[in-house]
Design a protein around this motif. Structure first.
Motif, mmCIF file in Angstrom:
data_model
loop_
_atom_site.group_PDB
_atom_site.id
_atom_site.type_symbol
_atom_site.label_atom_id
_atom_site.label_comp_id
_atom_site.label_asym_id
_atom_site.label_seq_id
_atom_site.Cartn_x
_atom_site.Cartn_y
_atom_site.Cartn_z
ATOM 1 N N GLY A 119 0.720 -1.355 0.073
ATOM 2 C CA GLY A 119 0.084 0.163 -0.076
ATOM 3 C C GLY A 119 0.673 1.285 -0.324
ATOM 4 O O GLY A 119 0.231 2.389 -0.210
ATOM 5 N N ALA A 120 2.354 1.222 0.055
ATOM 6 C CA ALA A 120 2.808 2.432 0.054
ATOM 7 C C ALA A 120 2.825 3.283 -1.256
ATOM 8 O O ALA A 120 2.767 2.546 -2.193
ATOM 9 N N SER A 121 2.853 4.376 -0.991
ATOM 10 C CA SER A 121 2.532 5.371 -2.280
ATOM 11 C C SER A 121 3.629 6.583 -2.221
ATOM 12 O O SER A 121 4.074 7.178 -1.118
ATOM 13 N N ILE A 122 3.843 6.880 -3.495
ATOM 14 C CA ILE A 122 4.498 8.066 -3.867
ATOM 15 C C ILE A 122 3.023 9.124 -4.060
ATOM 16 O O ILE A 122 2.246 8.721 -4.879
ATOM 17 N N VAL A 123 3.271 10.182 -3.416
ATOM 18 C CA VAL A 123 1.985 11.369 -3.402
ATOM 19 C C VAL A 123 2.276 12.287 -4.130
ATOM 20 O O VAL A 123 3.072 13.229 -4.228
ATOM 21 N N LYS A 124 1.384 12.619 -5.131
ATOM 22 C CA LYS A 124 1.395 13.705 -6.127
ATOM 23 C C LYS A 124 0.248 14.452 -5.863
ATOM 24 O O LYS A 124 -0.678 13.930 -5.840
ATOM 25 N N ILE A 125 0.485 15.880 -5.694
ATOM 26 C CA ILE A 125 -0.309 16.963 -5.202
ATOM 27 C C ILE A 125 -0.652 18.020 -6.176
ATOM 28 O O ILE A 125 0.396 18.441 -6.163
ATOM 29 N N VAL A 126 -1.468 18.192 -6.983
ATOM 30 C CA VAL A 126 -1.464 19.007 -7.980
ATOM 31 C C VAL A 126 -2.645 20.292 -7.185
ATOM 32 O O VAL A 126 -3.785 19.953 -7.065
ATOM 33 N N ILE A 127 -1.881 21.400 -7.285
ATOM 34 C CA ILE A 127 -2.657 22.689 -6.617
ATOM 35 C C ILE A 127 -2.966 23.673 -7.689
ATOM 36 O O ILE A 127 -2.066 24.000 -8.479
ATOM 37 N N GLN A 128 -4.185 23.963 -8.073
ATOM 38 C CA GLN A 128 -4.586 24.893 -9.077
ATOM 39 C C GLN A 128 -4.543 26.139 -8.588
ATOM 40 O O GLN A 128 -5.664 26.671 -7.605
ATOM 41 N N GLY A 129 -3.682 27.238 -8.902
ATOM 42 C CA GLY A 129 -3.717 28.683 -8.352
ATOM 43 C C GLY A 129 -4.834 29.316 -9.315
ATOM 44 O O GLY A 129 -5.376 28.869 -10.329
ATOM 45 N N GLU A 130 -4.790 30.744 -8.968
ATOM 46 C CA GLU A 130 -5.430 31.448 -9.927
ATOM 47 C C GLU A 130 -4.857 31.744 -11.439
ATOM 48 O O GLU A 130 -5.862 31.882 -12.268
ATOM 49 N N GLN A 131 -3.709 31.455 -11.434
ATOM 50 C CA GLN A 131 -3.009 31.840 -12.714
ATOM 51 C C GLN A 131 -2.170 30.357 -13.107
ATOM 52 O O GLN A 131 -2.112 30.358 -14.349
#
Length: 466
Positions: free
Chosen positions: A166-178
């Protein structure tokens, strides 16, 4: 939108991983680990969390080891009520591990109270089994490689990291205003040639990267782990001794059972009794049967007559009375018992009774953090304190880093080379000072990366006005 991170653990040490990401109107924690090892580190577990927990929205977990999930009961006890995102197997393993951790802490507090060796008049556990159970409703299990929305502007995806089930690499995509930004947390990366788990997934892009450095200054010997384990076991058996393997219940125990089964089936070691003496390890092993798509043993486990988790020599011990029956055991046998760093659990009973016997051997098969009993043993101490008593170390001590669940320096670099572009910043985390410094320098010199080794409680601005 401004994005910052605060390092609440896993900085300057291989323990207590906690990274607080703040996007202005949404704060979340990546990993929620317990500090282990030296007393000054363990005492941090008792500190009040450094922000009001009604302001924190979520927790994202990379995997289920205590140094990444073990603080969750304290977090919930202090008021955190949000979702805890992780893979399905991580959620199930974390439940097993947290219950076991709560039980051990209750038992150790009671034992310290009874024997009077605590500094406190009325020693209390950091948290109880009841506290651990209160975490469970907040788990939000996720599939691998499927983006999950944790906020309208934030999506999280889990990729295979190896290391444990179950171990994971975590990718987090954050959408800003621009524009959008990619944050990537390596979690703990596994080995590229692990016989059970998939290799770490290559990630092509990251604006900000967090990379572990547990073995950032070590290159594993080019020797097959099963051969190294065979040699140690045969060496112990030649002396007429007992092989005791302190092993992390999640991941290492299953790998050790796999290798022992293979060695016995191929006639490379004798078919002696093998005692799996860890209730948590037994429960974790059952999950390998449940989550067959998360590992490489699906075909192996289909064999009816015998397989690595069910063969004639293997005996599972759940009851403490069964475990105690091994105290006076003499002769050739193998005991696999948690914890992997000999910091607690049933393995302490086995060490207490069998360390004084020079015929026996203790085989450490994973990383031994600074300040742990396991570290002191592999460094050659002649006496160790167990249950408040000095125990002579006459048994032979073996350490097998090739059986570690952590990528070595070459494998860490191989994973890093999978990025098509240089991250804006790379935080080298989850390593002792020398390991982090050597990996950071190597990434800088060979890949031209901007590497930073953060300090505990340091805050860093990642982006402004995106």
């Amino acid at each position: 939108m401004d994005i910052s991170v605060k390092f609440l653990g896993g900085a300057g040490s291989v323990t207590g991983s906690k990274y607080l990401v703040d996007t202005g109107d949404f704060e979340f924690l990546v990993d929620c680990g317990l500090f282990q090892g030296r007393r000054e580190l363990r005492e941090r577990n008792w500190d009040k969390f450094p922000m009001p927990l009604d302001q924190m929205e979520a927790v994202v977990l990379t995997h289920a080891h205590l140094d990444h999930v073990g603080y969750l009961p304290r977090l919930v006890k202090q008021g955190f009520t949000g979702p805890i995102y992780c893979t399905e197997a991580t959620a199930e393993l974390a439940k097993i591990l947290l219950l076991d951790s709560g039980k051990l802490q209750e038992e150790e507090a009671e034992y310290a109270r009874k024997k009077g060796y605590s500094r406190h008049d009325d020693p209390q556990p950091l948290y109880s089994m009841e506290d651990a159970e209160k975490v469970f409703p907040q788990f939000f299990p996720c599939d691998f490689e499927t983006p999950i929305e944790i906020n309208p502007n934030i999506h999280v995806t889990f990729f295979h990291a190896g290391h444990i089930l179950g171990a994971s690499i975590v990718k987090i995509v954050i959408q800003g205003e621009q524009q959008k930004k990619r944050l990537v947390f390596s979690g703990d990366l596994g080995r590229y040639h692990d016989p059970i788990l998939f290799p770490p997934t290559r990630i092509p892009k990251a604006d900000i990267l967090w990379i572990e450095s547990t073995y950032g200054n070590r290159i594993s010997e080019k020797v097959k782990p099963e051969d190294e384990l065979r040699d140690a076991i045969l060496d112990i058996f030649d002396r007429g001794g007992l092989a005791i393997i302190p092993s992390f219940a999640i991941g290492r125990t299953q790998l050790i059972m796999y290798y022992i089964f293979q060695l016995m089936e191929k006639g490379k070691i004798p078919k002696v009794p093998v005692f799996a003496d860890s209730p948590m390890g037994i429960n974790a092993t059952e999950l390998y049967m449940k989550f067959k798509s998360d590992h490489r043993l699906a075909a192996v486990l289909e064999e009816d007559e015998a397989h690595p988790f069910d063969f004639p020599q293997l005996k599972y011990f759940k009851k403490q009375e069964e475990s105690k029956s091994l105290n006076e055991y003499r002769g050739n046998a193998i005991i696999i018992s948690a914890s992997g760093m000999a910091t607690g659990g049933r393995v302490l009973h086995h060490l207490y009774h069998h360390l004084p016997n020079e015929r026996n051997g203790i085989i450490f098969v994973g990383y031994q953090a600074e300040g742990t009993r396991g570290r002191r043993l592999v460094e050659g101490e002649k006496f160790v304190t167990i249950y408040g008593q000095q125990v002579p170390v006459n048994a032979k001590i073996y350490q097998m880093e090739n059986l570690s669940a952590h990528a070595d320096q070459e494998e860490l670099m191989e994973w890093a080379e999978g990025f098509c572009e240089k991250p804006k910043m790379t935080f080298v985390i989850h390593g002792e000072e020398e390991s982090s410094e050597e990996l950071a320098m190597k990434l800088k010199n060979e890949l031209g990366w901007n590497t930073i080794i953060p300090n505990y409680l340091e805050s860093v601005m990642l982006f402004e006005g995106i």
